[in-house]
Design an enzyme around this catalytic site. Structure first.
Site, mmCIF file in Angstrom:
data_model
loop_
_atom_site.group_PDB
_atom_site.id
_atom_site.type_symbol
_atom_site.label_atom_id
_atom_site.label_comp_id
_atom_site.label_asym_id
_atom_site.label_seq_id
_atom_site.Cartn_x
_atom_site.Cartn_y
_atom_site.Cartn_z
ATOM 1 N N SER A 1 -12.143 0.530 -5.941
ATOM 2 C CA SER A 1 -11.732 1.207 -7.178
ATOM 3 C C SER A 1 -12.740 1.152 -8.311
ATOM 4 O O SER A 1 -12.411 0.770 -9.432
ATOM 5 C CB SER A 1 -10.403 0.643 -7.674
ATOM 6 O OG SER A 1 -9.370 1.307 -7.043
ATOM 7 N N ASP B 1 -4.287 0.622 -9.207
ATOM 8 C CA ASP B 1 -5.710 0.311 -9.379
ATOM 9 C C ASP B 1 -6.050 0.018 -10.840
ATOM 10 O O ASP B 1 -6.697 -0.975 -11.163
ATOM 11 C CB ASP B 1 -6.569 1.473 -8.873
ATOM 12 C CG ASP B 1 -6.272 1.819 -7.422
ATOM 13 O OD1 ASP B 1 -5.627 1.006 -6.745
ATOM 14 O OD2 ASP B 1 -6.676 2.906 -6.981
ATOM 15 N N GLU C 1 0.859 -1.195 0.000
ATOM 16 C CA GLU C 1 0.000 0.000 0.000
ATOM 17 C C GLU C 1 0.889 1.236 0.000
ATOM 18 O O GLU C 1 1.863 1.302 0.773
ATOM 19 C CB GLU C 1 -0.898 -0.042 1.242
ATOM 20 C CG GLU C 1 -2.291 0.462 1.039
ATOM 21 C CD GLU C 1 -3.132 -0.403 0.101
ATOM 22 O OE1 GLU C 1 -3.142 -0.112 -1.120
ATOM 23 O OE2 GLU C 1 -3.800 -1.342 0.584
ATOM 24 N N HIS C 2 0.579 2.166 -0.868
ATOM 25 C CA HIS C 2 1.376 3.390 -1.060
ATOM 26 C C HIS C 2 2.804 3.056 -1.515
ATOM 27 O O HIS C 2 3.733 3.815 -1.256
ATOM 28 C CB HIS C 2 1.388 4.255 0.212
ATOM 29 C CG HIS C 2 0.031 4.823 0.517
ATOM 30 N ND1 HIS C 2 -0.414 6.018 0.005
ATOM 31 C CD2 HIS C 2 -1.000 4.321 1.250
ATOM 32 C CE1 HIS C 2 -1.650 6.246 0.426
ATOM 33 N NE2 HIS C 2 -2.033 5.222 1.176
ATOM 34 N N THR C 3 2.937 1.929 -2.164
ATOM 35 C CA THR C 3 4.246 1.580 -2.748
ATOM 36 C C THR C 3 4.201 1.706 -4.271
ATOM 37 O O THR C 3 5.210 1.456 -4.924
ATOM 38 C CB THR C 3 4.653 0.139 -2.369
ATOM 39 O OG1 THR C 3 3.501 -0.704 -2.485
ATOM 40 C CG2 THR C 3 5.186 0.068 -0.953
HETATM 41 C C1 GLA Z 1 -5.179 4.593 -4.091
HETATM 42 C C2 GLA Z 1 -4.407 4.963 -5.365
HETATM 43 C C3 GLA Z 1 -3.373 3.898 -5.707
HETATM 44 C C4 GLA Z 1 -2.496 3.567 -4.507
HETATM 45 C C5 GLA Z 1 -3.346 3.301 -3.268
HETATM 46 C C6 GLA Z 1 -2.514 3.128 -2.041
HETATM 47 O O1 GLA Z 1 -5.969 3.458 -4.312
HETATM 48 O O2 GLA Z 1 -5.286 5.115 -6.447
HETATM 49 O O3 GLA Z 1 -2.592 4.325 -6.791
HETATM 50 O O4 GLA Z 1 -1.559 4.560 -4.268
HETATM 51 O O5 GLA Z 1 -4.274 4.344 -3.023
HETATM 52 O O6 GLA Z 1 -1.767 1.954 -2.126
#
Ligand code: GLA
Length: 386
Positions: free
Chosen positions: A125, A171, A33-35
């Site tokens: 998403s 996503d 996550e956030h990578t």
């Molecule tokens: C959202 C963003 C993704 C990602 C996540 C965190 O879903 O759209 O690109 O950064 O947060 O992992």
């Protein structure tokens, strides 16, 4: 065909056979996550919930688009201009048309009807499914021949440049390129990806929706992107060869600790740890080691809560209740997606799900006054014609 989409077509005396018909899935993220915007690894999966699109050419110079779930129709004159319409779902589609125009394609007028079953605001998403579905459709209509990985790149550009949110690629990539064989391990820098052959019979991925969508999300996400960029810039001053924050080492980070404020240091520390957890999760899932997988999920939650600071009280409550009250059933749990609300993702023994749901429902309602929703999702292939 989804029943409500079928009903819409029938009521409007539209044929249910369109020259273009496709399914664009939502996504979950197992770990990582956030990578994505920090150039690292992620492990998302396309799921069996998503959006169906039906389209056909029409006369004229405007797109006629209908969102079945919202019962809204919009006529969008072609070509698309850079200015947004201000209607979010229209802008997600318009942004994709705009990207195809930038590539030199002339977009013909189409009637586009879409509807889905991804719960909105749940962090699965639906917006990426919308973008990916439109990109898949236009690729087919204009015969652009763009590969599905590259369609994800195009969708991300639209999110970043047209919609104006600095998201990574996870996503859109997961929605377009997911695999029925398992979650994918995606390298967000090289875009190499491969299915993770997870072997966890008797276990399921259960999502628990806090029903919270904090406004903060839209403002704090770009702040995290900026903080990560700052940390990388500081590391590169001393170690110019570091390709991205996710690939920096803890030693490299520690060597610039004096140049970073504590907050930025903790953001970077989380990112570097999280990237390593993606590798560890792959090993755990392929070896059927659900205990190790659960520990990793809990560690990610702690990092997102304490160091990356993208959780919230409601989601923390759902995570804690699940792992502490049901240690036999719940191997691990964490907040999923961008943060500030949305769902937890739980690795659970399938047989224990009914009791877990019953408890979480009443405990959450008693403490936070909201009714959580539960989704048992199945992993499936990415965007495809139907
Ligand atoms: C959202 C963003 C993704 C990602 C996540 C965190 O879903 O759209 O690109 O950064 O947060 O992992």
């Amino acid at each position: 065909m989804l029943p409500h989409v079928f009903t819409y077509l029938k009521e409007n005396q539209l044929s249910s056979t369109f020259p273009h018909a496709l399914f664009s899935p939502g996504r979950i993220n197992i770990i990582g996550e956030h990578t994505d915007y920090t150039g690292g690894l992620v492990m998302p999966a396309a799921i069996d919930k998503g959006i169906e699109f039906y389209a056909r050419p029409i006369e004229g110079t405007a797109m006629r688009m209908h969102a079945v779930d919202l019962n809204e129709t919009y006529k969008l004159p072609l070509p698309i201009r850079k200015e947004k319409t201000g209607v979010l779902w229209v802008d997600y589609l318009a942004g994709i048309i705009h990207e195809f125009q930038l590539l030199g394609h002339e977009i013909p007028a189409l009637e586009v009807i879409f509807g889905g079953n991804v719960p909105r605001g749940s962090g699965m998403s639906s917006s990426a499914a919308l973008e990916g579905g439109m990109a898949f459709l236009l690729n087919e209509v204009v015969g652009a021949g763009i590969s599905q990985p590259q369609l994800a790149v195009l969708c991300r550009r639209s999110s970043n440049n047209y919609i104006g949110v600095p998201t990574g690629i996870m996503d859109q990539f997961a929605s377009l390129n997911g695999s029925a064989d398992g979650p994918i391990r995606l390298n967000c820098k090289s875009l190499e990806f491969t299915p993770v052959l997870a072997h966890t019979p008797g276990y399921s991925w259960l999502l628990v929706n806090s029903m919270v969508t904090h406004e903060l999300g839209s403002s704090e996400y770009p702040v995290r992107v900026r903080e990560c960029a700052e940390a990388l810039a500081a590391i590169r001053k001393v170690h110019p060869d570091v390709p991205c924050l996710s690939l920096a080492t803890k030693d490299q980070l520690n060597s610039v600790a004096g140049q970073l404020n504590e907050t930025t240091f903790r953001r970077a520390d989380y990112v570097i740890s999280e990237n390593a957890r993606v590798h560890a999760m792959e090993t755990a899932l392929t070896r059927s080691d659900t205990t190790a997988a659960g520990i990793l999920l809990n560690a990610t939650h702690a990092g997102l809560r304490d160091d990356f600071a993208v959780s919230c009280a409601e989601v923390d409550f759902l995570q804690q209740e699940a792992v502490t009250r049901f240690p036999e059933t719940v191997m691990g749990a964490r907040i999923m997606g961008g943060g500030f609300g949305g769902c937890t993702i739980n690795l659970v023994q399938t047989l224990g799900i009914p009791a877990l749901k019953k408890h979480l429902f009443s405990a959450y309602f008693n403490v936070h006054g909201q009714r959580p929703e539960f989704y048992e999702v199945n992993i499936g292939p990415g965007t495809r014609a139907i």
